[in-house]
Write a protein that holds these residues in place. Structure first.
Motif, PDB file in Angstrom:
ATOM      1  N   PHE A  30     -14.687 -32.388 -25.158  1.00 43.81           N
ATOM      2  CA  PHE A  30     -16.050 -32.894 -25.014  1.00 43.81           C
ATOM      3  C   PHE A  30     -16.111 -34.363 -25.433  1.00 43.81           C
ATOM      4  O   PHE A  30     -16.731 -35.186 -24.751  1.00 43.81           O
ATOM      5  N   VAL A  31     -15.485 -34.695 -26.566  1.00 46.28           N
ATOM      6  CA  VAL A  31     -15.471 -36.084 -27.036  1.00 46.28           C
ATOM      7  C   VAL A  31     -14.786 -36.973 -26.005  1.00 46.28           C
ATOM      8  O   VAL A  31     -15.261 -38.077 -25.693  1.00 46.28           O
ATOM      9  N   GLU A  32     -13.669 -36.506 -25.466  1.00 48.19           N
ATOM     10  CA  GLU A  32     -12.972 -37.279 -24.445  1.00 48.19           C
ATOM     11  C   GLU A  32     -13.864 -37.521 -23.239  1.00 48.19           C
ATOM     12  O   GLU A  32     -13.914 -38.625 -22.691  1.00 48.19           O
ATOM     13  N   ALA A  33     -14.583 -36.486 -22.811  1.00 47.33           N
ATOM     14  CA  ALA A  33     -15.464 -36.615 -21.646  1.00 47.33           C
ATOM     15  C   ALA A  33     -16.589 -37.614 -21.912  1.00 47.33           C
ATOM     16  O   ALA A  33     -16.965 -38.389 -21.029  1.00 47.33           O
ATOM     17  N   ALA A  34     -17.118 -37.610 -23.129  1.00 46.64           N
ATOM     18  CA  ALA A  34     -18.179 -38.561 -23.474  1.00 46.64           C
ATOM     19  C   ALA A  34     -17.665 -39.990 -23.434  1.00 46.64           C
ATOM     20  O   ALA A  34     -18.340 -40.898 -22.940  1.00 46.64           O
ATOM     21  N   LEU A  35     -16.449 -40.210 -23.929  1.00 49.34           N
ATOM     22  CA  LEU A  35     -15.880 -41.552 -23.936  1.00 49.34           C
ATOM     23  C   LEU A  35     -15.468 -42.002 -22.534  1.00 49.34           C
ATOM     24  O   LEU A  35     -15.486 -43.192 -22.230  1.00 49.34           O
ATOM     25  N   ASP A  36     -15.122 -41.045 -21.687  1.00 48.75           N
ATOM     26  CA  ASP A  36     -14.727 -41.347 -20.308  1.00 48.75           C
ATOM     27  C   ASP A  36     -15.918 -41.449 -19.360  1.00 48.75           C
ATOM     28  O   ASP A  36     -15.734 -41.654 -18.162  1.00 48.75           O
ATOM     29  N   LYS A  37     -17.117 -41.226 -19.889  1.00 49.36           N
ATOM     30  CA  LYS A  37     -18.344 -41.187 -19.084  1.00 49.36           C
ATOM     31  C   LYS A  37     -18.328 -40.043 -18.079  1.00 49.36           C
ATOM     32  O   LYS A  37     -18.935 -40.112 -17.019  1.00 49.36           O
ATOM     33  N   ARG A  38     -17.634 -38.969 -18.434  1.00 48.34           N
ATOM     34  CA  ARG A  38     -17.630 -37.773 -17.598  1.00 48.34           C
ATOM     35  C   ARG A  38     -18.690 -36.769 -18.039  1.00 48.34           C
ATOM     36  O   ARG A  38     -18.865 -35.734 -17.393  1.00 48.34           O
ATOM     37  N   LEU A  39     -19.356 -37.037 -19.148  1.00 48.77           N
ATOM     38  CA  LEU A  39     -20.486 -36.235 -19.591  1.00 48.77           C
ATOM     39  C   LEU A  39     -21.737 -36.843 -18.971  1.00 48.77           C
ATOM     40  O   LEU A  39     -22.116 -37.965 -19.294  1.00 48.77           O
ATOM     41  N   GLN A  40     -22.382 -36.102 -18.072  1.00 47.94           N
ATOM     42  CA  GLN A  40     -23.510 -36.652 -17.327  1.00 47.94           C
ATOM     43  C   GLN A  40     -24.681 -35.678 -17.321  1.00 47.94           C
ATOM     44  O   GLN A  40     -24.502 -34.460 -17.326  1.00 47.94           O
TER      45      GLN A  40
END
Length: 372
Positions: free
Chosen positions: A221-231
């Protein structure tokens, strides 16, 4: 490689991982053992590090079963930094910060504080991460009695500082889904810390079969937030998105005129064709009593219009309750009713705009993670 829950670090009681120095904030998270020893040696000689909470001098402690951390050299009567923060809270902060440091080499600071020009504190983040173009994300862990209004006030202060705030809670009461205050429930599942993308507004009977789409490991989840994959609501403004539609029907007799078999829909599923991880919309006759939906008629009509001319099956219209030839069914069958599953692809813009507080609104207005 994903960083699992800190299985090799067992005790997080009273462990600050960052401190102030004459050169600015420093952190021990992600620092290799050789550098930690160098920092310890310099600090013993020069007294480099001071507590963010009270300004007291700090030393660096390295002990088996613990992450390297700062400790007060002398107790300060005015220091209350340890109050209200549990070992579990510190463990999760460490895991979040460690993921950001080791995976992306972003700048990371725990207990990060920001003040205005007069020195008045504006906010303090459990973990502050920033990278290219000064993009900043604050991760907040609220494990006990989270207050929605208080969190919203702090979120506004983050926004005013161009910081994106993401909140983790451990409560079953749920929070309204929305972009303004991203709140996610975190739970311990076996050895892993799991984040749920769902809310209490997600009806369990609807999303149960797609539980994996709602759960994600905290490091990922943290990785996705930093990658802008959390939308937020990624498909709401993509009307050309292709949707796979499955409608389950059961035989409801024969047409009185043409004698063809008539089938009645009792369940339908919608899946984003290009995203296997996105949860499915699922309506069934059993959900009608509990959850509002305006889409079931449009969905079943779309399938009915496609398949109703087939010779082997004629799907009964959910609107008229009649065969395409205009006559109603003849209920002459006994025993189990045969079933059939019909499949069709449609575009989101072929369906009406979802109304608030309906199942379809909750399906599209939600947080989603694009997996790699």
């Amino acid at each position: 490689m994903l960083l699992r829950s800190s299985r090799h670090i067992h005790n997080f009681k009273s462990m600050p991982f960052s401190a102030n120095s004459s050169e600015g904030p420093v952190t021990l998270i992600g620092v290799n053992p050789q550098s930690v020893e160098l920092m310890r040696s310099r600090n013993r000689k020069e007294g480099l590090y001071f507590a963010k909470c009270c300004g007291a001098p700090l030393s660096i402690r390295v002990a088996e079963g613990k992450a390297p951390h700062f400790v007060h050299k002398t107790a300060s009567p005015n220091c209350d930094s340890a109050k209200g923060e549990t070992p579990e809270h510190r463990r999760l902060k460490h895991l979040i910060a460690e993921t950001a440091t080791k995976t992306y080499e972003w700048e990371v600071e725990t207990e990060a504080r920001h003040a205005d020009e007069s020195g008045k504190a504006l906010w303090q983040a459990d973990v502050l991460v920033w990278g290219q173009r000064n993009h900043k994300i604050a991760f907040e862990v609220q494990l006990s009695n989270p207050d929605y209004e208080h969190m919203l006030e702090r979120q506004v202060r983050y926004s005013e500082s161009s910081v994106r705030g993401l909140w983790f809670v451990r409560t079953k009461k749920g929070f309204p889904p929305g972009k303004n205050l991203p709140v996610f429930t975190i739970e311990k599942v076996g050895m892993d810390d799991m984040v749920t993308l769902g809310t209490r507004w997600d009806p369990p009977k609807i999303w149960a079969h797609t539980k994996e789409a709602n759960w994600i490991e905290l490091p990922e989840f943290v990785e996705a937030a930093l990658d802008k994959r959390l939308q937020w609501a990624p498909y709401l403004n993509r009307p050309d998105t292709t949707v796979n539609v499955f409608v389950d029907c059961e035989m409801d007799g024969h047409c009185r005129s043409c004698a063809r078999k008539l089938y009645r829909p009792f369940c339908c599923w919608l899946l984003i064709a290009s995203d296997e991880h996105y949860p499915a919309y699922r309506w069934s006759s059993a959900t009608d009593k509990h959850y509002r939906t305006k889409w079931k008629t449009e969905i079943t009509d779309a399938v009915w219009n496609k398949f109703s001319n087939a010779e082997f099956v004629l799907l009964q219209s959910p609107n008229s309750g009649r065969c395409r030839c205009g006559h109603g069914p003849h209920y002459s069958d006994r025993g189990p009713k045969p079933t059939v599953r019909l499949t069709v692809q449609i575009q989101l813009d072929e369906l009406p705009k979802p109304r608030i507080d309906t199942m379809e609104w909750a399906w599209l207005n939600r947080w989603a993670v694009f997996r790699v």
